[in-house]
Design an enzyme around this catalytic site. Sequence first.
Site, PDB file in Angstrom:
ATOM      1  N   PHE A   1       0.828  -1.212   0.000  1.00 13.84           N
ATOM      2  CA  PHE A   1       0.000   0.000   0.000  1.00 13.84           C
ATOM      3  C   PHE A   1       0.858   1.257   0.000  1.00 13.84           C
ATOM      4  CE2 PHE A   1      -3.007  -3.022   1.912  1.00 13.84           C
ATOM      5  CZ  PHE A   1      -4.173  -2.707   1.218  1.00 13.84           C
ATOM      6  N   ASP A   2       0.409   2.272  -0.717  1.00 17.86           N
ATOM      7  CA  ASP A   2       0.975   3.615  -0.578  1.00 17.86           C
ATOM      8  C   ASP A   2       0.298   4.222   0.650  1.00 17.86           C
ATOM      9  OD1 ASP A   2       2.331   6.098  -1.456  1.00 17.86           O
ATOM     10  OD2 ASP A   2       0.265   6.780  -1.649  1.00 17.86           O
ATOM     11  N   LYS A   3       1.075   4.738   1.593  1.00 13.80           N
ATOM     12  CA  LYS A   3       0.496   5.205   2.856  1.00 13.80           C
ATOM     13  C   LYS A   3      -0.316   6.489   2.693  1.00 13.80           C
ATOM     14  CE  LYS A   3       3.111   7.258   5.913  1.00 13.80           C
ATOM     15  NZ  LYS A   3       2.429   8.581   6.138  1.00 13.80           N
TER      16      LYS A   3
END
Length: 217
Positions: free
Chosen positions: A68-70
């Site tokens: 995931f991209d935060k």
Amino acid sequence: MMKDMEESKFVFAFKFGISVLVIACPCALGLAVPTAVMVATGVATRYGILIKDGESLENAARIKTVVFDKTGTLTYGKPKIKEFQMVKGSFKEAEAKELIAAVEANSEHPVAKAICELTDNIKKCQSFKNIDGEGVTGIVDNLEVCIGNTKLMNRFEVEIDIKLAERKEKLEYEGCTVVFAAVNKQVVSLIALEDQDLVRPEAPSVIKELKRLGYNV
């Protein structure tokens, strides 16, 4: 027993029927497969899932790890600057902020929007370039300005002081996003950002469900 025999006969006949269909009219399957992929990608889009092509859809069955991209995905993506540390002997702080903001003003990333709040005086930037996963660069007042992570600094052969690198690690351990700003291959500042809003309420349940299904997250 009789029921099993009847089912076996049906399966046997069904297989022959499929074989005849494939041999007699291969175009039917040639049309059916793309149609099925098109419908599947269309349905996925309604749920916010974008699928590049049929091959990507097929490869999805072999996914073992989800990354995931935060910022903006697991969080609300509204970071604010926690720390702005100047490097002694470089630029005046106001001037450095103007150079940095001039480049970041060309980016749509939430981090860039937060950095632009450093100053109200946004100068003109030329030759802007976004390097995925690293940062941004541009020319401001005939000066080459780079803002990004360690990878970007290494790409442009910018040396980072040991104390500054240690400060970066400490801030990242605290959960901050840390970037460096360099002008003409010299580091001028360290910028640490933290999320103004915390994790999205649905993020923990999504991650928990993915782990339950056996994915590495």
